[in-house]
Design an enzyme around this catalytic site. Sequence first.
Site, PDB file in Angstrom:
ATOM      1  CE1 TYR A  54      -1.385  -6.947  10.654  1.00  0.00           C
ATOM      2  CE2 TYR A  54      -3.363  -8.006  10.241  1.00  0.00           C
ATOM      3  CZ  TYR A  54      -2.376  -6.905   9.797  1.00  0.00           C
ATOM      4  OH  TYR A  54      -2.909  -6.040   9.116  1.00  0.00           O
ATOM      5  CG  HIS A  72      -7.086  -9.921  10.060  1.00  0.00           C
ATOM      6  ND1 HIS A  72      -7.712 -11.341   9.900  1.00  0.00           N
ATOM      7  CD2 HIS A  72      -6.486  -9.547   8.836  1.00  0.00           C
ATOM      8  CE1 HIS A  72      -7.493 -11.536   8.444  1.00  0.00           C
ATOM      9  NE2 HIS A  72      -7.100 -10.470   7.932  1.00  0.00           N
ATOM     10  NE  ARG A 114     -11.566 -12.910   5.113  1.00  0.00           N
ATOM     11  CZ  ARG A 114     -10.537 -11.951   4.604  1.00  0.00           C
ATOM     12  NH1 ARG A 114      -9.587 -11.962   3.612  1.00  0.00           N
ATOM     13  NH2 ARG A 114     -10.186 -11.292   5.415  1.00  0.00           N
ATOM     14  CB  SER A 124      -8.857  -7.618   1.096  1.00  0.00           C
ATOM     15  OG  SER A 124      -9.395  -8.499   2.032  1.00  0.00           O
ATOM     16  CB  SER A 148      -6.157  -5.369  10.110  1.00  0.00           C
ATOM     17  OG  SER A 148      -6.574  -6.299   9.570  1.00  0.00           O
ATOM     18  CG  LEU A 183      -1.859  -1.074   1.317  1.00  0.00           C
ATOM     19  CD1 LEU A 183      -2.898  -1.018   2.340  1.00  0.00           C
ATOM     20  CD2 LEU A 183      -2.735  -1.252  -0.101  1.00  0.00           C
ATOM     21  CG  ASP A 211       9.360   0.265   5.016  1.00  0.00           C
ATOM     22  OD1 ASP A 211       8.163   0.207   4.745  1.00  0.00           O
ATOM     23  OD2 ASP A 211       9.906  -0.754   5.212  1.00  0.00           O
TER      24      ASP A 211
HETATM   25  P1  NAI Z   1       3.108  -4.387   3.691  1.00  0.00           P
HETATM   26  O1  NAI Z   1       3.710  -5.748   4.518  1.00  0.00           O
HETATM   27  O2  NAI Z   1       3.373  -4.706   2.142  1.00  0.00           O
HETATM   28  O3  NAI Z   1       3.850  -3.229   4.079  1.00  0.00           O
HETATM   29  C1  NAI Z   1       4.354  -3.034   5.494  1.00  0.00           C
HETATM   30  C2  NAI Z   1       5.632  -2.190   5.459  1.00  0.00           C
HETATM   31  O4  NAI Z   1       5.817  -2.038   6.676  1.00  0.00           O
HETATM   32  C3  NAI Z   1       6.703  -3.049   4.832  1.00  0.00           C
HETATM   33  O5  NAI Z   1       7.080  -2.272   3.902  1.00  0.00           O
HETATM   34  C4  NAI Z   1       7.440  -3.249   5.980  1.00  0.00           C
HETATM   35  O6  NAI Z   1       9.119  -3.116   5.491  1.00  0.00           O
HETATM   36  C5  NAI Z   1       7.324  -2.199   6.942  1.00  0.00           C
HETATM   37  N1  NAI Z   1       7.714  -2.660   8.170  1.00  0.00           N
HETATM   38  C6  NAI Z   1       7.839  -3.938   8.841  1.00  0.00           C
HETATM   39  N2  NAI Z   1       8.341  -3.877  10.064  1.00  0.00           N
HETATM   40  C7  NAI Z   1       8.719  -2.410  10.474  1.00  0.00           C
HETATM   41  C8  NAI Z   1       9.630  -1.968  11.289  1.00  0.00           C
HETATM   42  N3  NAI Z   1       9.914  -2.537  12.129  1.00  0.00           N
HETATM   43  N4  NAI Z   1      10.074  -0.755  11.081  1.00  0.00           N
HETATM   44  C9  NAI Z   1       9.511  -0.022   9.911  1.00  0.00           C
HETATM   45  N5  NAI Z   1       8.792  -0.631   9.113  1.00  0.00           N
HETATM   46  C10 NAI Z   1       8.408  -1.830   9.032  1.00  0.00           C
HETATM   47  O7  NAI Z   1       1.571  -4.427   4.153  1.00  0.00           O
HETATM   48  P2  NAI Z   1       0.552  -3.381   3.198  1.00  0.00           P
HETATM   49  O8  NAI Z   1      -0.345  -4.683   2.635  1.00  0.00           O
HETATM   50  O9  NAI Z   1       1.065  -2.335   2.364  1.00  0.00           O
HETATM   51  O10 NAI Z   1      -0.562  -2.959   4.479  1.00  0.00           O
HETATM   52  C11 NAI Z   1       0.068  -1.895   5.020  1.00  0.00           C
HETATM   53  C12 NAI Z   1      -0.539  -1.419   6.324  1.00  0.00           C
HETATM   54  O11 NAI Z   1      -1.920  -1.615   6.434  1.00  0.00           O
HETATM   55  C13 NAI Z   1      -0.085  -2.580   7.282  1.00  0.00           C
HETATM   56  O12 NAI Z   1      -0.204  -1.701   8.820  1.00  0.00           O
HETATM   57  C14 NAI Z   1      -1.274  -3.449   7.238  1.00  0.00           C
HETATM   58  O13 NAI Z   1      -1.283  -4.209   8.507  1.00  0.00           O
HETATM   59  C15 NAI Z   1      -2.380  -2.796   6.925  1.00  0.00           C
HETATM   60  N6  NAI Z   1      -3.593  -3.467   6.354  1.00  0.00           N
HETATM   61  C16 NAI Z   1      -3.536  -3.954   5.008  1.00  0.00           C
HETATM   62  C17 NAI Z   1      -4.343  -4.540   4.431  1.00  0.00           C
HETATM   63  C18 NAI Z   1      -4.231  -4.852   2.877  1.00  0.00           C
HETATM   64  O14 NAI Z   1      -5.088  -5.506   2.456  1.00  0.00           O
HETATM   65  N7  NAI Z   1      -3.177  -4.588   2.332  1.00  0.00           N
HETATM   66  C19 NAI Z   1      -5.409  -4.885   5.213  1.00  0.00           C
HETATM   67  C20 NAI Z   1      -5.700  -4.465   6.356  1.00  0.00           C
HETATM   68  C21 NAI Z   1      -4.579  -3.724   7.111  1.00  0.00           C
HETATM   69  C1  15L Z   2      -4.729  -7.735   6.444  1.00  0.00           C
HETATM   70  O1  15L Z   2      -4.891  -7.146   7.478  1.00  0.00           O
HETATM   71  C2  15L Z   2      -3.449  -7.952   5.769  1.00  0.00           C
HETATM   72  O2  15L Z   2      -2.454  -6.912   6.101  1.00  0.00           O
HETATM   73  C3  15L Z   2      -3.482  -8.313   4.145  1.00  0.00           C
HETATM   74  O3  15L Z   2      -2.255  -8.706   3.695  1.00  0.00           O
HETATM   75  C4  15L Z   2      -4.798  -9.134   3.962  1.00  0.00           C
HETATM   76  O4  15L Z   2      -4.323 -10.295   4.346  1.00  0.00           O
HETATM   77  C5  15L Z   2      -5.829  -8.448   4.343  1.00  0.00           C
HETATM   78  O5  15L Z   2      -5.744  -8.421   6.050  1.00  0.00           O
HETATM   79  C6  15L Z   2      -7.246  -9.536   4.370  1.00  0.00           C
HETATM   80  O6  15L Z   2      -7.766  -9.903   5.264  1.00  0.00           O
HETATM   81  O7  15L Z   2      -7.493  -9.810   3.245  1.00  0.00           O
END
Ligand code: NAI
Ligand code: 15L
Length: 279
Positions: A150, A127, A188, A179, A125, A28, A47
């Site tokens: 998580y 979750h 889902r 998602s 999330s 994202l 990051d």
């Molecule tokens: P992602 O896993 O692709 O990105 C997360 C980023 O956080 C990564 O670039 C990673 O290097 C960084 N990160 C991890 N540990 C770290 C640390 N200790 N210090 C600094 N950076 C760190 O996840 P995505 O899909 O981009 O999601 C972004 C956010 O949205 C997350 O918080 C995720 O939990 C939340 N989210 C995403 C969903 C989705 O469908 N993509 C659904 C629900 C929540």
């Molecule tokens: C999340 O919270 C995760 O970050 C993402 O990778 C997906 O698994 C999403 O939920 C989901 O529930 O589809």
Amino acid sequence: MSVPSAPSSSPTAPRLGRLLLTGAAGGLGKVLRDSLRPFADVLRVSDITPLTPAAGTHEEVVPCDLSDKQAVDALVAGCDAIVHLGGVSVERPFEEILEANIKGVFHVYEAARRHGVKRVVFASSNHVIGFYKQTEHLDAGVKRRPDGYYGLSKSFGEDVAQFYFDRWGIETVSIRIGSSFPEPLNRRMMSTWLSFRDLTTLIQKSLFTPGVGHTVVYGMSANRDLWWDNEAAAHLGFVPQDGSEVFRAKVEAQPPVAPTDPNAIYQGGAFTAQGPFGD
Ligand code: NAI
Ligand code: 15L
């Protein structure tokens, strides 16, 4: 669906001085690096994974491990608002979640308090409510039922957001993202899908709507079969433009999911059955 281009911002559109985006190297984060750019004079991207500054933009790259309190303090200094995406985004051993998500979100709010930042958008999330059945319809006020470490960390993050509003007046919109991917990947996600365009709009509303206190909103597009109700967040004025229906034929061409599969039962899908780790 292709990734939409950055929304245009009129000269009168509200704009921040410096906006911090954590998790900028993630799925994202890569999208939002472009689409949030019109909303700030300077976008500070961060990051733990190395980032290269985008050429020709007012972007600042500040590497940071969210588990390092001093580093986060320096990261937040000088920012007007924070979009906090950084952390572990899947189910993992508790110790990993503890460092990146639990300590991480605390460090972000502590730094916000110390540096006078008054608005945070927190990537929560679905979750946090993953153990509800897919037959149930939820509003933002339901008791949380996290589906793993998580989900617990995101539930903690929502509590931190509430505490920092009650105690320090820092306003947050916690977006319980469903998602968010280019398209729904399975049945889902036909219910949980959030397009990148709708995510960007929701973040824009979350940054600029006055008086949000701590608002919890579900991050979903205008999908046909929704499990969640955003009435309590109507003040954000978020009206999703996309919907998963255009992907239905493609998704339903996948093999059927057994009725006993968590993906067919729980809102949190497979997350409800992951872990424990290391037994
Ligand atoms: P992602 O896993 O692709 O990105 C997360 C980023 O956080 C990564 O670039 C990673 O290097 C960084 N990160 C991890 N540990 C770290 C640390 N200790 N210090 C600094 N950076 C760190 O996840 P995505 O899909 O981009 O999601 C972004 C956010 O949205 C997350 O918080 C995720 O939990 C939340 N989210 C995403 C969903 C989705 O469908 N993509 C659904 C629900 C929540
Ligand atoms: C999340 O919270 C995760 O970050 C993402 O990778 C997906 O698994 C999403 O939920 C989901 O529930 O589809």
